[in-house]
Scaffold this active site. Structure first.
Site, PDB file in Angstrom:
ATOM      1  N   LYS A 167       7.522  61.660  21.673  1.00 23.42           N
ATOM      2  CA  LYS A 167       8.631  60.704  21.655  1.00 23.42           C
ATOM      3  C   LYS A 167       9.949  61.426  21.405  1.00 23.42           C
ATOM      4  O   LYS A 167       9.963  62.497  20.805  1.00 23.42           O
ATOM      5  CB  LYS A 167       8.420  59.703  20.502  1.00 23.42           C
ATOM      6  CG  LYS A 167       7.291  58.720  20.703  1.00 23.42           C
ATOM      7  CD  LYS A 167       7.167  57.795  19.506  1.00 23.42           C
ATOM      8  CE  LYS A 167       6.056  56.786  19.698  1.00 23.42           C
ATOM      9  NZ  LYS A 167       6.287  55.825  20.784  1.00 23.42           N
ATOM     10  N   ARG A 171      -4.063  51.588  22.193  1.00 21.76           N
ATOM     11  CA  ARG A 171      -5.117  50.919  22.974  1.00 21.76           C
ATOM     12  C   ARG A 171      -6.390  51.768  23.004  1.00 21.76           C
ATOM     13  O   ARG A 171      -7.492  51.238  23.098  1.00 21.76           O
ATOM     14  CB  ARG A 171      -4.584  50.599  24.380  1.00 21.76           C
ATOM     15  CG  ARG A 171      -4.214  51.792  25.195  1.00 21.76           C
ATOM     16  CD  ARG A 171      -3.280  51.435  26.372  1.00 21.76           C
ATOM     17  NE  ARG A 171      -1.891  51.226  25.932  1.00 21.76           N
ATOM     18  CZ  ARG A 171      -0.890  50.909  26.758  1.00 21.76           C
ATOM     19  NH1 ARG A 171      -1.104  50.739  28.039  1.00 21.76           N
ATOM     20  NH2 ARG A 171       0.330  50.737  26.277  1.00 21.76           N
TER      21      ARG A 171
HETATM   22  N1  BES Z   1       3.523  52.645  18.679  1.00 20.47           N
HETATM   23  C1  BES Z   1       4.086  52.551  19.969  1.00 20.47           C
HETATM   24  C2  BES Z   1       4.732  51.208  20.241  1.00 20.47           C
HETATM   25  C3  BES Z   1       5.981  50.900  19.466  1.00 20.47           C
HETATM   26  C4  BES Z   1       7.214  51.240  19.979  1.00 20.47           C
HETATM   27  C5  BES Z   1       5.910  50.247  18.264  1.00 20.47           C
HETATM   28  C6  BES Z   1       8.354  50.932  19.274  1.00 20.47           C
HETATM   29  C7  BES Z   1       7.053  49.945  17.564  1.00 20.47           C
HETATM   30  C8  BES Z   1       8.281  50.287  18.080  1.00 20.47           C
HETATM   31  C9  BES Z   1       2.999  52.784  21.019  1.00 20.47           C
HETATM   32  O1  BES Z   1       1.984  53.623  20.660  1.00 20.47           O
HETATM   33  C10 BES Z   1       3.675  53.387  22.202  1.00 20.47           C
HETATM   34  O2  BES Z   1       4.138  54.483  22.075  1.00 20.47           O
HETATM   35  N2  BES Z   1       3.727  52.661  23.302  1.00 20.47           N
HETATM   36  C11 BES Z   1       4.367  53.119  24.467  1.00 20.47           C
HETATM   37  C12 BES Z   1       3.458  52.845  25.637  1.00 20.47           C
HETATM   38  C13 BES Z   1       3.842  53.539  26.899  1.00 20.47           C
HETATM   39  C14 BES Z   1       3.680  55.038  26.751  1.00 20.47           C
HETATM   40  C15 BES Z   1       2.971  53.021  28.007  1.00 20.47           C
HETATM   41  C16 BES Z   1       5.687  52.372  24.615  1.00 20.47           C
HETATM   42  O3  BES Z   1       5.741  51.219  24.208  1.00 20.47           O
HETATM   43  O4  BES Z   1       6.646  52.963  25.063  1.00 20.47           O
HETATM   44 MN    MN Z   2       2.473  55.654  21.032  1.00 18.56          MN
END
Ligand code: BES
Ligand code: MN
Ligand code: ZN
Length: 483
Positions: free
Chosen positions: A260, A334
């Site tokens: 990230k 997931r």
């Molecule tokens: N933990 C994150 C989702 C999240 C994002 C929670 C912001 C709280 C605040 C999750 O694991 C994630 O990174 N999801 C990605 C999915 C994508 C890579 C398909 C997302 O939401 O960008």
């Molecule tokens: Mn994630």
């Protein structure tokens, strides 16, 4: 915050400030006429009028708390009014808050007490230098009610809710260097003192079970992954089929190799908010001895980039036997749920499963920060969740699970891939999870939008960890599945 219920005649102790709840259009008359006339206070929701040594009264400090029209004054309004009273007086130097609510019955007084407990929550264990005059001074509250004995009887189940929400908020607030999977599991194990059975599976056990999907997420971390099984058997028939709750517990989500951006990455310590809510739910069910059999499962991992981390493009085999192509290592929640949910069904044959997960940023884009997303294959379960959600003020919005979007997660080389592109990101995440549901009524709550709030817009929720989910699920269990 210590809470007492007292009769109106009870004498005022030293260091007491008084908060008086006022309905809109019913501002107090008499000695306060002049003060009210010199302000714009009408009793509308959210208004306060703070009076220091009000003339003719023997209180040193009096705050009027506007709470809106009398007709709309329900349990949640009582909680919010009490929470606003707490906010108005918490750091004024007074130690006792006396709360006066017009004609408060026991139920109203008990909910006001819950509102105070929730509003007074603070995660301050890492503050070592807070100036004394900034610290909350209120130590206790006296809630005035016509029937203090009845209020004392009504409060314990709500105090159990407050304890459980605080437990969840503590877990979610802890930084990831302190709260990693083994430590999370250890804290849950301590709930054994409430009568919960807690089992902890480590990596060797999960390897034997074939949980390649969950284990792949944790393999880049030096912290060992854990699967926690919490059981509460409160039904008369201890062998009756349980209901089940499964939580995503990513103690830190760096994104892994699909790392990230730096900005906001610190928020990913609360990527275990789903598991935190399930742990809090089990806490309250045990504390109030709920008459139902319930299983709570927490999938606890840390998602880190490392020489041993899984790579984009890797294929893992889940406990269900389905293979998954990991397109993006940041779509890890997931992967954790896939195995935790399969294990839950395989071992416990539950009547229904609800999973909670801070799963997608896309749910925030879709719903903002007041609603969590609800996805379900079962209308009755969805209706039960929506009903409880309204009553507890933990809002949910039902989202679709359209089969047509399944093609977005078709893989060229495996059974499924773990991302479906930008379009409908929360929906394809839910559809992915659905592939691991084996014919049971199921609901998925995407709580990425509600697990943490800064700033918070609700007086009973201080900035930070909300504890979202504990109240809603406790209410649903109580009203629909106990007996
Ligand atoms: N933990 C994150 C989702 C999240 C994002 C929670 C912001 C709280 C605040 C999750 O694991 C994630 O990174 N999801 C990605 C999915 C994508 C890579 C398909 C997302 O939401 O960008
Ligand atoms: Mn994630
Ligand atoms: Zn995550």
């Amino acid at each position: 915050m210590e809470i007492e219920f007292v009769a109106a005649a009870a004498a005022l102790q030293p260091k007491t400030a008084v908060a008086q709840i006022v309905f809109e259009g019913e501002a107090p008359k008499g000695k306060l006429d002049q003060a009210v006339a010199a302000s714009r206070f009408t009793g509308a929701k959210g208004q306060t009028l703070d009076l220091v040594t009000p003339a003719g009264l023997d209180v040193a400090r009096l705050v009027l708390i506007g709470t809106g029209k009398r007709e709309g004054f329900d349990a949640l309004a009582a909680e919010h009014a009490a929470a606003n009273a707490y906010a108005a007086l918490k750091a004024t130097g007074f130690e006792i808050l006396r709360l006066e609510i017009p004609e408060a019955d026991a139920e109203t007084a008990a909910h006001a007490a819950l509102g105070l407990r929730l509003a007074a929550y603070r995660f301050d264990k890492y503050r070592t230098k807070e100036p004394a005059d900034k610290k909350p001074s209120l130590l206790s509250a006296q809630i005035v009610t016509a029937d203090p004995d009845a209020a004392r009887t009504a409060f314990p189940p709500l105090a159990a809710v407050a304890d459980a929400v605080s437990f969840t908020r503590d877990l979610v607030s802890e930084p990831a260097n302190i709260l990693y999977p083994v430590e999370f599991a250890r804290r849950v194990k301590e709930l054994g003192s409430l009568g919960l059975e807690v089992e902890i599976l480590g990596e060797p056990e999960m390897t034997k079970l074939g949980m390649g999907s969950l284990l792949g997420v944790g393999q880049g971390s030096v912290r060992e992954s854990q699967l926690v099984v919490i059981r509460w058997n409160g039904a008369a028939d201890k062998a009756a089929q349980p209901i089940a709750f499964v939580g995503k517990g990513v103690c830190f989500d760096s994104g892994g190799i699909s790392i990230k951006p730096a900005e906001g990455m610190e928020d990913m310590k609360w990527d275990m908010g789903g598991a935190g809510a399930v742990a809090g739910l089990m806490h309250v069910l045990a504390a109030r001895k709920a008459k139902v059999n319930v299983v709570g499962i927490l999938g606890l991992v840390e998602n880190m980039p490392d020489a041993n981390a899984q790579r984009p493009g890797d294929v893992v085999t889940s406990m269900s036997g389905q293979t998954i192509e990991v397109i993006n290592t940041d779509a890890e929640g997931r992967l954790v749920l896939a195995d935790a949910i399969w294990y839950c069904q395989d071992r416990f044959k539950p009547k229904l499963i609800v999973d909670l997960a801070t799963l997608t940023g896309a749910i925030i884009t879709a719903l903002g920060n007041e609603y969590a997303g609800l996805f379900s294959n079962n209308d009755e379960l969805a209706a039960n969740l929506l009903d409880a959600s309204q009553k507890e003020g933990e809002l949910l919005w039902r989202m679709p699970l359209p089969d047509a979007y399944n093609k977005q997660i078709d893989s060229v080389i495996a059974d499924v891939k773990n991302t479906g592109g930008r379009a409908g990101g929360s929906i394809t995440a839910a559809l992915f999870i659905q592939k691991f549901i084996n014919g049971v009524p199921w609901a998925h709550l995407d709580i990425a939008s509600t697990a943490w709030k800064k700033p918070s817009s609700t007086p009973t929720i201080p900035d930070g960890a909300t504890g979202y989910g504990v109240r809603l699920l406790n209410r649903m269990v109580q009203e629909k599945y106990e007996g």
